[in-house]
Design an enzyme around this catalytic site. Structure first.
Site, PDB file in Angstrom:
ATOM      1  N   GLU A 149      85.174  61.008 -64.296  1.00 31.24           N
ATOM      2  CA  GLU A 149      85.384  60.267 -63.037  1.00 31.24           C
ATOM      3  C   GLU A 149      84.196  60.413 -62.090  1.00 31.24           C
ATOM      4  O   GLU A 149      84.143  61.357 -61.295  1.00 31.24           O
ATOM      5  CB  GLU A 149      86.676  60.742 -62.345  1.00 31.24           C
ATOM      6  CG  GLU A 149      86.953  59.985 -61.039  1.00 31.24           C
ATOM      7  CD  GLU A 149      88.219  60.437 -60.307  1.00 31.24           C
ATOM      8  OE1 GLU A 149      88.851  61.414 -60.732  1.00 31.24           O
ATOM      9  OE2 GLU A 149      88.566  59.796 -59.296  1.00 31.24           O
ATOM     10  N   LYS A 156      86.684  56.873 -65.561  1.00 35.67           N
ATOM     11  CA  LYS A 156      87.499  56.577 -64.362  1.00 35.67           C
ATOM     12  C   LYS A 156      86.558  56.300 -63.195  1.00 35.67           C
ATOM     13  O   LYS A 156      86.171  57.223 -62.467  1.00 35.67           O
ATOM     14  CB  LYS A 156      88.438  57.752 -64.060  1.00 35.67           C
ATOM     15  CG  LYS A 156      89.250  57.557 -62.776  1.00 35.67           C
ATOM     16  CD  LYS A 156      90.386  58.541 -62.651  1.00 35.67           C
ATOM     17  CE  LYS A 156      91.075  58.391 -61.296  1.00 35.67           C
ATOM     18  NZ  LYS A 156      92.305  59.160 -61.178  1.00 35.67           N
ATOM     19  N   SER A 161      91.794  54.094 -57.200  1.00 35.38           N
ATOM     20  CA  SER A 161      92.010  53.091 -56.147  1.00 35.38           C
ATOM     21  C   SER A 161      91.144  53.370 -54.917  1.00 35.38           C
ATOM     22  O   SER A 161      90.833  52.435 -54.171  1.00 35.38           O
ATOM     23  CB  SER A 161      93.491  52.985 -55.776  1.00 35.38           C
ATOM     24  OG  SER A 161      94.039  54.230 -55.410  1.00 35.38           O
ATOM     25  N   GLY A 162      90.791  54.621 -54.672  1.00 35.30           N
ATOM     26  CA  GLY A 162      89.736  54.955 -53.714  1.00 35.30           C
ATOM     27  C   GLY A 162      89.989  54.632 -52.248  1.00 35.30           C
ATOM     28  O   GLY A 162      89.040  54.584 -51.473  1.00 35.30           O
TER      29      GLY A 162
END
Ligand code: 5MM
Length: 346
Positions: free
Chosen positions: A181, A223, A265-266
């Site tokens: 990620e 990710k 989604s951040g």
């Protein structure tokens, strides 16, 4: 040449099976406290356990979830009926995963930038997590954008890429699928073009390091962030614009051997994260599966409905089920905004 690991490759593919994606419920102590602060709930061990129990025992949610990422404390906790959470998930056909990084700390020599720590003792922790039922792992690197200060520096990108690759190699050695990620943050006022450029630089560095560390790309999942303008940018982008920019960037940088990309989604709203994923999955045939590994964009409504009160449990589970169902539709390019309003049983 890297060796194949059929078992890990099969788990990686299961995690991105059609209609399914991952729930990121691996909030560390500081992050879950922030989430509970938003509903004025104290972050005690029992409240954290009760909240994860609510999510993991939501009836029917296994139709939409292939895996759940847990935090160390959660992997050791039990559901209300006494079964360990990892067992509850596995009995529903959901793969338990575990966050193995120790968080992003200041990177010496680069004011304002961060390096994710946690490599010390990682081999031993991975071995223990596998015995506790985990089948995959996650490590998050954080890349900030501050154009006026020359951030991100190549040093911060490359140091984080190096750590991600060392982590991934150790996870595979310990029979766990690594989720890699690298998150380019959407904080700030930068444009979608700047996000594209920084994401491209980051992914080039990450895949160069994964190659150097002989990581079998067939056994990992990526990710990443979507390519999206900063939250404070004057012009926000449509789902079509986000989808085209993101896929364009990934076609340049992500090898076809990677089985799947599971987005974070951040800080996007639930609806934005769903619409953007849907638009990507409508773009036609791509080398990788495009799915989700959302935290906030799967949990925001459920948390707001629950408020820490037992009386709201069933309604919160309905909200979580609804969000998971819509996100699953987006994972297959079947989402329509009108579906937002159809909440069965409410
Ligand atoms: C769920 O949050 C995860 C853990 O965050 P901390 O280490 O800061 O506590 C986080 O890694 C998460 O998996 C990703 O950032 C994706 O979550 P969002 O909310 O961005 O979809």
């Amino acid at each position: 040449m890297t060796t194949h690991n059929p078992e890990l490759e099969s788990i990686a593919r299961q995690l991105v099976a059609p209609g399914k994606g991952i729930l990121a419920a691996d909030e560390s102590s500081g992050t879950i406290k922030k989430r509970f602060d938003s509903i004025t709930l104290e972050s005690t061990e029992e409240n954290r356990r009760a909240y994860r129990d609510l999510l993991f025992t939501t009836p029917g949610v296994e139709q939409y979830l292939s895996g759940v990422i847990l935090y160390d404390e959660t992997l050791r906790q039990k559901a209300g009926d006494g079964r360990p959470f990892a067992q509850v998930l596995a009995e529903h056909g959901i793969l338990p995963g575990i966050k193995v990084d120790a968080g992003a700390k200041a990177l010496a020599g680069t004011p304002g930038e961060k390096i994710t720590e946690g490599l010390d003792g990682l081999r031993e922790r991975c071995a223990e997590y596998r015995k506790l039922g985990a089948r995959f792992t996650k490590w998050r690197a954080v890349i900030d954008i501050e154009e006026k200060n020359g951030i991100p520096s190549d040093l911060a990108i490359d140091a984080n890429a190096h750590a991600l690759a060392r982590y991934a190699a150790i996870a595979i050695e310990q029979d766990l699928v690594p989720i890699v990620e690298p998150e380019v943050l959407m904080d700030g006022g930068h444009s979608i073009e700047t996000c594209f450029a920084v994401t491209e630089r980051t992914l080039r560095s990450v895949f160069a390091e994964l190659g150097r560390h002989r990581v079998a790309l067939e056994a990992i999942l990526l990710k990443p962030n979507m390519v999206i303008p900063g939250k404070k940018h004057s012009k926000q982008a449509s789902p079509q614009e986000v989808a085209e920019a993101t896929v364009h960037c990934f076609k340049r940088t992500v090898p076809a051997a990677v089985p799947g990309i599971v987005f974070l989604s951040g800080g996007q709203s639930e609806e934005e994260a769903t619409a953007n994923l849907d638009a990507m999955n409508r773009l036609g045939s791509l080398p990788w599966q495009l799915s989700f590994s959302y935290g906030r964009a799967l949990q925001a409504s459920a948390l707001a409905v629950w408020k820490g009160k037992g009386a709201n449990l069933a309604a919160a589970q309905r909200a979580f089920h609804h969000r998971a169902k819509l996100t699953s539709a987006a994972r297959d390019g079947r989402y329509e905004p009108k579906m937002e309003k159809i909440l069965v049983g409410s």
